[in-house]
Design a protein around this motif. Structure first.
Motif, PDB file in Angstrom:
ATOM      1  N   PRO A   1     -23.291  48.230 -43.144  1.00  0.00           N
ATOM      2  CA  PRO A   1     -23.242  46.936 -42.450  1.00  0.00           C
ATOM      3  C   PRO A   1     -21.864  46.286 -42.664  1.00  0.00           C
ATOM      4  O   PRO A   1     -21.127  46.698 -43.569  1.00  0.00           O
ATOM      5  N   LEU A   2     -21.554  45.304 -41.844  1.00  0.00           N
ATOM      6  CA  LEU A   2     -20.212  44.707 -41.926  1.00  0.00           C
ATOM      7  C   LEU A   2     -20.059  43.719 -43.092  1.00  0.00           C
ATOM      8  O   LEU A   2     -19.156  43.858 -43.920  1.00  0.00           O
ATOM      9  N   ILE A   3     -20.950  42.731 -43.158  1.00  0.00           N
ATOM     10  CA  ILE A   3     -20.755  41.651 -44.136  1.00  0.00           C
ATOM     11  C   ILE A   3     -20.889  42.177 -45.572  1.00  0.00           C
ATOM     12  O   ILE A   3     -20.112  41.820 -46.448  1.00  0.00           O
ATOM     13  N   GLY A   4     -21.871  43.046 -45.791  1.00  0.00           N
ATOM     14  CA  GLY A   4     -22.063  43.596 -47.131  1.00  0.00           C
ATOM     15  C   GLY A   4     -20.833  44.354 -47.605  1.00  0.00           C
ATOM     16  O   GLY A   4     -20.440  44.274 -48.764  1.00  0.00           O
ATOM     17  N   ARG A   5     -20.210  45.082 -46.694  1.00  0.00           N
ATOM     18  CA  ARG A   5     -19.009  45.836 -47.092  1.00  0.00           C
ATOM     19  C   ARG A   5     -17.809  44.908 -47.247  1.00  0.00           C
ATOM     20  O   ARG A   5     -16.960  45.104 -48.107  1.00  0.00           O
ATOM     21  N   LEU A   6     -17.757  43.899 -46.387  1.00  0.00           N
ATOM     22  CA  LEU A   6     -16.672  42.915 -46.495  1.00  0.00           C
ATOM     23  C   LEU A   6     -16.717  42.243 -47.871  1.00  0.00           C
ATOM     24  O   LEU A   6     -15.691  42.051 -48.528  1.00  0.00           O
ATOM     25  N   LYS A   7     -17.938  41.922 -48.315  1.00  0.00           N
ATOM     26  CA  LYS A   7     -18.096  41.296 -49.635  1.00  0.00           C
ATOM     27  C   LYS A   7     -17.577  42.242 -50.722  1.00  0.00           C
ATOM     28  O   LYS A   7     -16.828  41.848 -51.612  1.00  0.00           O
ATOM     29  N   GLY A   8     -17.970  43.508 -50.617  1.00  0.00           N
ATOM     30  CA  GLY A   8     -17.510  44.488 -51.605  1.00  0.00           C
ATOM     31  C   GLY A   8     -15.996  44.615 -51.598  1.00  0.00           C
ATOM     32  O   GLY A   8     -15.353  44.642 -52.651  1.00  0.00           O
ATOM     33  N   LEU A   9     -15.427  44.665 -50.411  1.00  0.00           N
ATOM     34  CA  LEU A   9     -13.975  44.817 -50.293  1.00  0.00           C
ATOM     35  C   LEU A   9     -13.258  43.621 -50.917  1.00  0.00           C
ATOM     36  O   LEU A   9     -12.276  43.782 -51.657  1.00  0.00           O
ATOM     37  N   ALA A  10     -13.775  42.426 -50.636  1.00  0.00           N
ATOM     38  CA  ALA A  10     -13.141  41.212 -51.159  1.00  0.00           C
ATOM     39  C   ALA A  10     -13.226  41.188 -52.683  1.00  0.00           C
ATOM     40  O   ALA A  10     -12.242  40.905 -53.375  1.00  0.00           O
TER      41      ALA A  10
END
Ligand code: DNO
Length: 403
Positions: free
Chosen positions: A378-387
């Motif tokens: 998913p997008l948001i979950g990965r964005l959180k991880g990346l951040a």
């Protein structure tokens, strides 16, 4: 000096687009030519089409995940040498196009396995879960793999039976479909989406491994590496094997990239540093004996690609994908070891100190529930991880520099 932040993109069919990805802070893309059947050559033309498409969004194609190693190569069938010749051609073409890191795996039949793709977390988000007993129930009573009972203890079989009996018909179908098709088809698995006969086909694929034990599979990997690594050397390409997920035997199949012992063997089987590793903390972390930091440090010079996520292993052997920086898994010390390796590479004149990294998987959360992304992506979950991981890297680098 920094890790190259990447996200995985599954091409035109991905609900997450390149223009979404470029807003996350990722600079690089990890992808494959998913439209080309496993075993065929990736031509320069096809590679360039995707490369240019990625670049038109201001992103760069950093890593191929995966250039699939076919079942024919893994089990050394008559077609092995044809497929290896095609693999070499694809490596050559990728090298010519400037794409120098290729991730692959050597897991027979099943690429990765989870029993629940929508495990509800306390905060309302969803994660992916692997239940040892539910997987046994799938193997014994849904797949009905011949001789499956030999893989389990009597207590395990009883628990699996109890679980199986508690499932509705719909839940049983979903479990089999998720394991064999849903988690496999979008990553170039051997059975395609929509296939109705998946149980029979899957059993036939498994049967081909009846005569292939761990040593034989190792022999087949060694044969493959010693064929393709000279081509990698010539074209400046690095191969990076992905660890087994989960890192223990499933369905009676041999596993050969799960532990320190396996990495030791891998390095000896083909000493060139082009024979590398994708350091996947989440996959390796599902085995309690794997000390992630030590494992990274020991094989650091071979790490060409990094997947970061945390896996929580429960007392009964089940595991689930917890938050990227869950404190129960020490990714802080892994990140510190990564930065130290980058420094070491820089000091010793290696040019590849900016290692590509992607936050692996991600929880489904917030607006992710409105989109149909592939399981784990998913997008948001990965964005959180990346951040989170980018912040961790920056902070640790600052501390190391000012020590
Ligand atoms: C799952 C992935 C794997 C991985 C392949 C690499 O989410 O980690 O499918 O891409 O095993 O070959």
């Amino acid at each position: 000096m920094k890790l190259i932040k990447t996200l995985r993109w599954f091409g035109e069919n991905d609900a997450i687009t390149l223009s979404d990805i470029r807003q996350t802070g990722a600079k690089g893309i990890v992808t494959a030519l998913h439209h080309i059947p496993n075993g065929e050559v990736w031509s320069v033309d096809e590679i360039l089409k995707t490369k240019h498409q990625i670049e038109s969004y201001g992103l760069s194609w950093e890593v191929v995940e995966s250039l699939p190693v076919t079942e024919e190569i893994k089990k050394a069938s008559d077609l092995r040498d044809t497929h290896i010749a095609n693999y070499k051609e694809s490596i050559k073409n990728l090298g010519k196009c400037g794409i120098k890191t290729i991730c692959y795996n050597f897991m027979p039949v099943l690429d990765w396995a989870r029993t629940d793709l929508n495990y509800a977390l306390e905060n309302g988000a969803e994660a992916m879960y692997f239940s040892v007993n539910l997987f046994a129930a799938f193997d014994l009573f849904i797949l009905r793999r011949p001789n499956a009972e030999k893989s389990y203890s009597i207590t395990q079989i009883a628990k699996a039976r109890e679980l199986f009996d508690s499932l509705s018909e719909e839940e049983k179908d979903k479990l089999g479909y998720n394991i064999i098709v849903k988690t496999q088809s979008f990553i170039d698995g051997v059975i395609k989406e929509g296939e109705k006969n998946y149980l029979t086909i899957f059993n036939n694929l498994l049967r081909a491994y009846n005569t292939i034990n761990k040593n034989k599979l190792r022999e087949n990997l060694s044969y493959f590496l010693n064929e393709v690594i000279p081509v990698c050397e010539e074209y400046g390409v690095n191969l990076a094997v992905h660890p087994d997920d989960p890192p223990f035997p499933l369905l009676g199949l041999p596993r050969i990239v799960s532990s320190e012992d396996d990495f030791e063997w891998l390095a000896k089987a083909c000493p060139s540093l082009h024979n590398g590793i994708t350091f996947c903390s989440g996959s390796l972390g599902a085995k309690k004996e794997n000390n992630l930091t030590k494992l990274f440090q020991k094989y650091a010079e071979r790490v060409h690609f990094i997947h970061l996520r945390s896996t929580k292993v429960l007392d009964n052997g089940d595991f689930f994908e917890t938050a990227h920086l869950d404190e129960s898994v020490d990714l802080v010390s892994v990140m510190k070891a990564i930065i130290e390796e980058q420094l070491r590479r820089k000091q010793t004149g290696r040019k590849d100190y900016n290692i590509p990294m992607r936050p692996d998987h991600g929880h489904k959360m917030l607006d992710d529930f409105k989109r149909k992304a592939n399981p784990g992506y998913p997008l948001i979950g990965r964005l959180k991880g990346l951040a989170e991981l980018s912040g961790l890297e920056l902070g640790l680098k600052f501390m190391i520099k000012n020590k």
